[in-house]
Scaffold this active site. Sequence first.
Site, short mmCIF file in Angstrom:
data_model
loop_
_atom_site.label_atom_id
_atom_site.label_comp_id
_atom_site.label_asym_id
_atom_site.label_seq_id
_atom_site.Cartn_x
_atom_site.Cartn_y
_atom_site.Cartn_z
N CYS A 140 28.44 30.27 10.33
CA CYS A 140 28.31 30.79 11.52
C CYS A 140 28.50 32.58 11.40
O CYS A 140 27.64 32.98 12.00
CB CYS A 140 29.33 30.29 12.58
SG CYS A 140 30.96 30.27 12.38
N ARG A 168 38.07 32.83 15.48
CA ARG A 168 38.15 31.54 16.64
C ARG A 168 39.56 30.64 15.55
O ARG A 168 39.48 30.66 14.61
CB ARG A 168 37.31 31.10 17.38
CG ARG A 168 36.57 30.18 16.36
CD ARG A 168 36.99 28.58 15.97
NE ARG A 168 35.91 27.91 15.08
CZ ARG A 168 36.42 27.90 13.86
NH1 ARG A 168 37.10 28.34 13.34
NH2 ARG A 168 35.25 26.67 13.32
N HIS A 220 34.17 34.30 17.84
CA HIS A 220 34.83 34.65 16.93
C HIS A 220 33.69 36.08 17.49
O HIS A 220 33.22 36.33 18.17
CB HIS A 220 33.67 34.87 15.33
CG HIS A 220 33.76 33.16 15.00
ND1 HIS A 220 34.90 32.69 14.39
CD2 HIS A 220 33.24 33.06 14.15
CE1 HIS A 220 34.76 32.36 13.63
NE2 HIS A 220 33.43 31.92 13.31
P1 NAD Z 1 33.44 18.39 11.93
O1 NAD Z 1 34.47 18.05 11.44
O2 NAD Z 1 33.81 18.44 13.82
O3 NAD Z 1 32.55 16.71 11.79
C1 NAD Z 1 32.37 16.17 10.84
C2 NAD Z 1 32.17 15.02 10.18
O4 NAD Z 1 31.77 14.56 9.77
C3 NAD Z 1 32.62 13.86 11.69
O5 NAD Z 1 32.10 13.69 12.78
C4 NAD Z 1 33.13 12.82 11.22
O6 NAD Z 1 33.28 11.69 11.59
C5 NAD Z 1 31.88 13.01 9.86
N1 NAD Z 1 32.06 12.38 8.59
C6 NAD Z 1 33.09 12.53 7.75
N2 NAD Z 1 33.34 12.55 6.20
C7 NAD Z 1 32.28 11.92 6.22
C8 NAD Z 1 31.72 11.31 5.11
N3 NAD Z 1 31.76 10.82 4.67
N4 NAD Z 1 30.46 10.31 5.68
C9 NAD Z 1 29.45 10.75 6.91
N5 NAD Z 1 30.31 11.28 8.39
C10 NAD Z 1 31.34 11.83 7.91
O7 NAD Z 1 32.79 19.03 11.44
P2 NAD Z 1 31.78 20.46 11.19
O8 NAD Z 1 32.57 21.32 11.90
O9 NAD Z 1 30.95 19.85 12.82
O10 NAD Z 1 31.42 21.09 10.61
C11 NAD Z 1 30.67 20.31 9.85
C12 NAD Z 1 29.65 21.08 8.57
O11 NAD Z 1 29.23 22.29 9.09
C13 NAD Z 1 30.76 22.12 7.72
O12 NAD Z 1 30.27 22.57 6.73
C14 NAD Z 1 31.50 23.01 8.41
O13 NAD Z 1 31.69 24.46 7.73
C15 NAD Z 1 29.76 24.05 8.73
N6 NAD Z 1 30.17 24.43 9.66
C16 NAD Z 1 31.00 24.81 11.38
C17 NAD Z 1 31.24 25.14 12.32
C18 NAD Z 1 32.08 25.36 13.21
O14 NAD Z 1 32.40 26.44 13.94
N7 NAD Z 1 31.68 24.01 13.81
C19 NAD Z 1 30.19 26.96 12.55
C20 NAD Z 1 29.26 26.63 11.06
C21 NAD Z 1 29.54 25.30 10.38
#
Ligand code: NAD
Length: 339
Positions: A140, A168, A220
């Site tokens: 992000c 954040r 952020h």
């Molecule tokens: P999250 O923890 O909210 O969601 C992850 C999901 O994956 C959960 O629903 C979990 O149940 C599932 N999961 C976990 N292990 C798994 C597996 N082995 N197989 C299938 N599903 C599985 O995470 P998020 O915040 O959505 O982050 C996801 C990606 O996006 C990461 O790479 C993160 O760095 C990136 N990201 C997050 C944000 C943020 O602010 N949340 C912003 C930009 C990018």
Amino acid sequence: MIKVAVNGYGTIGKRVADAVSCQPDMEIIGVSKTKPGAEAYVAQKRGYPLYIADISKKDAFTKAGIQVAGSVEEMIQKADIVVDATPGGVGEGNKALYEKYQKKAIWEGGEEHEVAGFSFNASCNYEQAIGRQYARVVSCNTTGLCRIIKLIDSVFGVKKVRATMVRRGGDPGDIKRGPIDAIVLNPVTIPSHHGPDVQSVLPNINIITSAMIVPTTLMHMHFINMELKNPATKEQVIELIKAHSRLGLIEKSTGITSTAQLKEFTSDLLRPRGDLWENGIFADSLSVLDGTDLYLFQAIHQEADVVVETVDCIRAMAGDVKTAMESIAMTNKAVGLTA
Ligand code: NAD
């Protein structure tokens, strides 16, 4: 129709699924969860077939009243492309599965550049993603930096960028992260990893970044300084930002000077989940000193900005649209990102 699977239906995955399902050229063929819970229930309500990583847990889902369509492996076989939105570091381990079934895959910013060998931002390198097997949509913060730096560099030339990210502590629904009462230097070392991450998309940009984490969940905030190669005026920069559909200008007349008011504004606009897909650039903060020294504050909604980028990345890799401009316009229109 491009058949899209979302592996990991969490903060990013659920938003990607909703954004994909309203595109005219894509459909969701499945999403995945590891445990039954509120998000699994929502997936079912939305009509997304739900697959699970460990099929031996099927009974736990069935007992919770959630229907399981099959295993993640079965979901992947049905897809043209998989968006891996599992937690950072988990996605890398799924690569073998995507290779096994020769499926295109997109990872999110929690994974290293090397997992895909190509880092994506629609405004910067859409054309380089066309037909690729693997890509990573940058984080992000990196997305927000890339959008504004690319625009300014393409018009005035950027000699050097210095940026500080006030990050954040956790997402609003995340009860496990913090801090509750501290400003945490993260990382304490300068430069932070964000600069090299920008260079994974814009390799010729000279950038130094630093970052800290504060007790807030909404967004952020970036403080950015760009030293320009050619002189610019504030008015010129404002016009450029206004013309860019993923850079939102927060006018003085709105009275908005905080992330809280900005989130209220996007919620009042009835954006889904109050999402701000654009960089929120504070018009009043924008200053050009001595002709070539540009400063600005921008708010970045961590849960939202990468979602529209992921949709464009899907289209570049697996669709028929050959230009960033066309794809961005399609994505924006479908999700409701209008000026
Ligand atoms: P999250 O923890 O909210 O969601 C992850 C999901 O994956 C959960 O629903 C979990 O149940 C599932 N999961 C976990 N292990 C798994 C597996 N082995 N197989 C299938 N599903 C599985 O995470 P998020 O915040 O959505 O982050 C996801 C990606 O996006 C990461 O790479 C993160 O760095 C990136 N990201 C997050 C944000 C943020 O602010 N949340 C912003 C930009 C990018």
